[in-house]
Design a protein around this motif. Structure first.
Motif, short mmCIF file in Angstrom:
data_model
loop_
_atom_site.label_atom_id
_atom_site.label_comp_id
_atom_site.label_asym_id
_atom_site.label_seq_id
_atom_site.Cartn_x
_atom_site.Cartn_y
_atom_site.Cartn_z
N UNK A 21 -92.29 31.67 -76.57
CA UNK A 21 -93.46 32.77 -76.38
C UNK A 21 -93.53 33.85 -75.30
N UNK A 22 -92.32 33.57 -74.48
CA UNK A 22 -92.11 34.50 -73.47
C UNK A 22 -92.18 36.13 -74.07
N UNK A 60 -91.06 27.84 -75.92
CA UNK A 60 -89.69 28.54 -75.47
C UNK A 60 -89.41 29.97 -76.06
N UNK A 110 -79.49 41.67 -67.04
CA UNK A 110 -79.67 40.33 -65.83
C UNK A 110 -79.42 39.09 -66.62
N UNK A 111 -79.81 38.81 -67.76
CA UNK A 111 -79.46 37.46 -68.50
C UNK A 111 -78.06 37.28 -68.84
N UNK A 141 -81.91 42.08 -71.80
CA UNK A 141 -81.78 42.53 -70.31
C UNK A 141 -80.48 42.07 -69.98
N UNK A 173 -75.51 34.56 -66.98
CA UNK A 173 -74.60 33.84 -67.78
C UNK A 173 -73.32 34.04 -67.40
N UNK A 206 -76.46 29.43 -75.29
CA UNK A 206 -77.64 29.20 -74.15
C UNK A 206 -78.24 30.51 -73.68
N UNK A 207 -77.52 31.59 -73.78
CA UNK A 207 -78.24 32.86 -73.08
C UNK A 207 -78.48 33.98 -74.39
N UNK A 213 -81.22 32.49 -77.29
CA UNK A 213 -82.64 32.14 -76.90
C UNK A 213 -83.23 33.61 -76.51
N UNK A 214 -82.31 34.38 -76.12
CA UNK A 214 -82.93 35.81 -75.59
C UNK A 214 -83.13 36.86 -76.73
#
Lengths: 215, 261
Positions: free
Chosen positions: A209-210, A207, A109-110, A107, A114, A127-128, A131-132
């Motif tokens: 599972x979302x 971290x 937005x992330x 997305x 950042x 860091x963005x 993980x995304x």
């Protein structure tokens, strides 16, 4: 059939074959992951490079890894390297495509958050972006590992003299031992199941599972 | 390139200044004008609401002001300095999906604090956990938080880096009406204790009149500033007082006109 498997266990062959197959899958898969995932993320991030690379990817992707068998043997001879190469080829393109599409699905937005917090490129990646994309990479890796397990059996039937695929061909050639053929298939299926549930357990990490529970 | 030499020096107390901001988008070969000659000055510590019909370009304006989009022409200056990109000194709060789902509440609040020493960072996190009433949820992931808590978390993450301006893009738009009312109260409480400049985009008339010092009414696309209302009622505002209702009706009338433009 059970007696056949018992015989193999007794001679230590079964364990040896299972280890040989897993060894090839592990190396082929890991090599492909280490190269294809960063490459796919990079290509996906820069729209232009995607436009340039995508046709090439789409030409190579539909070629069955098994079509590479002659070339693998030509380049690496009969042995582990040929099998590992075939698994590598089989895993490379699915992982590449997964990584490319994973970047697209991040997305905006992330990305904007950042940028807003002033991250430098390395921090942004770590860091963005990373993980995304991880949840999608895990799904892709699960499917790809299944492919790797398919390919290793086929590769071992032709390109090497050990492993579970070799067991099946060898059992037939050495006097139609169909009990061992079926036994080999059962073992292949069981290990495939174990590999898949191993990958699935990653999906339950908090971290990550979302990416799956979101409706 | 804009010419900084021509920018007039800001009057004392002016924090942010938009001058002749135009925004054109290219769409299917045609250029669509979204913002037209926006001129606005926002004072330090002021709470300004941008309202206007949906799709008019409120969010575009906020994206220009916060540096995510460059205006086609005109300029935005903060403390006399031209905005050239997003900056951690001013944080944009999004309506939806603004918090990182892979980080816990603590991880999210500490996101912009990685250059601080651990002790200081922990202290800052604890402070905003408390201010945003997220105690007991420090280790919780956003998927287990309610919509209101996620927005409180996003505001906490923004405030933690000590920005001088907060931009909020319909931050409570996805919440139910009761939660929205509570969140407005919380935002005002923070604004009064921390004294940041706030630019708040909303399409909710009541929200604007409850929160803002000034309400900027934008016309439908291309957005122009149609009106600016000063809401001179002290906080906490009694939302059934005559003066409140007068302001609200006044704004409603103006928006109504905006809808027919």
């Amino acid at each position: 059939m059970l007696r056949g498997i018992g015989d193999l266990l007794h001679h230590g062959l079964l364990l040896k074959y299972v280890v040989a197959s897993l060894f090839r899958v592990t190396w082929g898969f890991l090599l492909a992951a280490v190269i294809a995932i960063p490459l796919g993320l990079t290509i996906g991030w820069y729209r232009r490079s995607e436009m340039a690379f995508n046709p090439l990817v789409q030409v190579f992707r539909p070629i069955s890894p098994l079509a590479w068998i002659p070339i693998a043997i030509l380049w690496f001879g009969v042995g582990d390297l040929a099998a590992i190469f075939l698994i590598f080829v089989g895993c490379f393109f699915p992982l590449l495509v997964t990584a490319m599409s994973a970047v697209h699905n991040v997305p905006s937005v992330y990305v904007n958050v950042g940028r807003n917090f002033g991250l430098n490129t390395a921090d942004f990646l770590y860091r963005v972006l990373y993980p995304a994309v991880v949840p999608q990479l895990i799904i892709g890796s699960r499917i790809t590992l299944g492919i790797a397990w398919l390919v290793v059996v086929a590769a071992e039937m032709i390109a090497v003299n050990s492993g579970l695929g070799f067991l099946i061909v060898d059992a037939r050639n050495a006097g139609n031992r169909y009990d061992l053929v079926i036994g080999g298939m059962v073992i292949i299926g069981t290990i495939g199941l174990l590999l898949d549930s191993g990958m699935r357990s990653l999906e339950r990490v908090k971290s990550f599972r979302w990416g799956y529970s979101e409706n | 390139m804009p010419m900084p030499a021509l920018t007039t020096p800001p009057a004392p107390n002016v924090k942010l200044r938009m001058e002749h901001v135009d925004m054109l988008f290219e769409r299917d070969g045609k250029s669509v004008s979204v913002l037209e000659d926006i001129n606005l000055e926002v004072r330090d510590g002021e709470f300004v609401c941008l309202v206007g019909p949906s799709g008019c370009g409120k969010s575009t304006l906020l994206n220009v002001v916060s540096g995510f989009l460059s205006p086609t022409s005109g300029s935005v200056t903060i403390d006399g300095e031209v905005v050239r990109g997003p900056d951690p000194r001013r944080i944009l709060v999004f309506q939806d999906r603004g918090v990182f789902p892979w980080l816990t509440v603590e991880g999210n609040i500490g996101f912009g604090l990685s250059n601080l020493r651990v002790a200081e960072r922990d202290q800052r996190i604890a402070h905003y956990v408390q201010m945003m009433r997220l105690q007991g949820f420090e280790e919780t992931y956003p998927s287990d938080l309610s919509g209101g808590m996620k927005q409180r978390l996003q505001v906490a993450r923004a405030l933690a880096v000590n920005p001088d301006i907060l931009y909020l893009d319909e931050p409570f738009g996805a919440l139910d009406s009761v939660t929205r009312l509570i969140m407005r109260g919380e935002l005002l409480r923070i604004w009064q204790t921390e004294r940041r400049t706030i630019i708040f985009v909303t399409h909710d008339i009541d929200e604007a009149v409850q929160l803002a010092d000034r309400v900027v009414v934008l016309s439908s696309r291309p957005a122009k500033i149609q009106d600016i209302l000063t809401i001179d009622i002290a906080h906490p505002r009694n939302i059934s007082s005559t003066r409140y209702l007068e302001h609200r009706d006044d704004l409603l009338r103006k928006i109504g006109v905006a809808y027919t433009v």
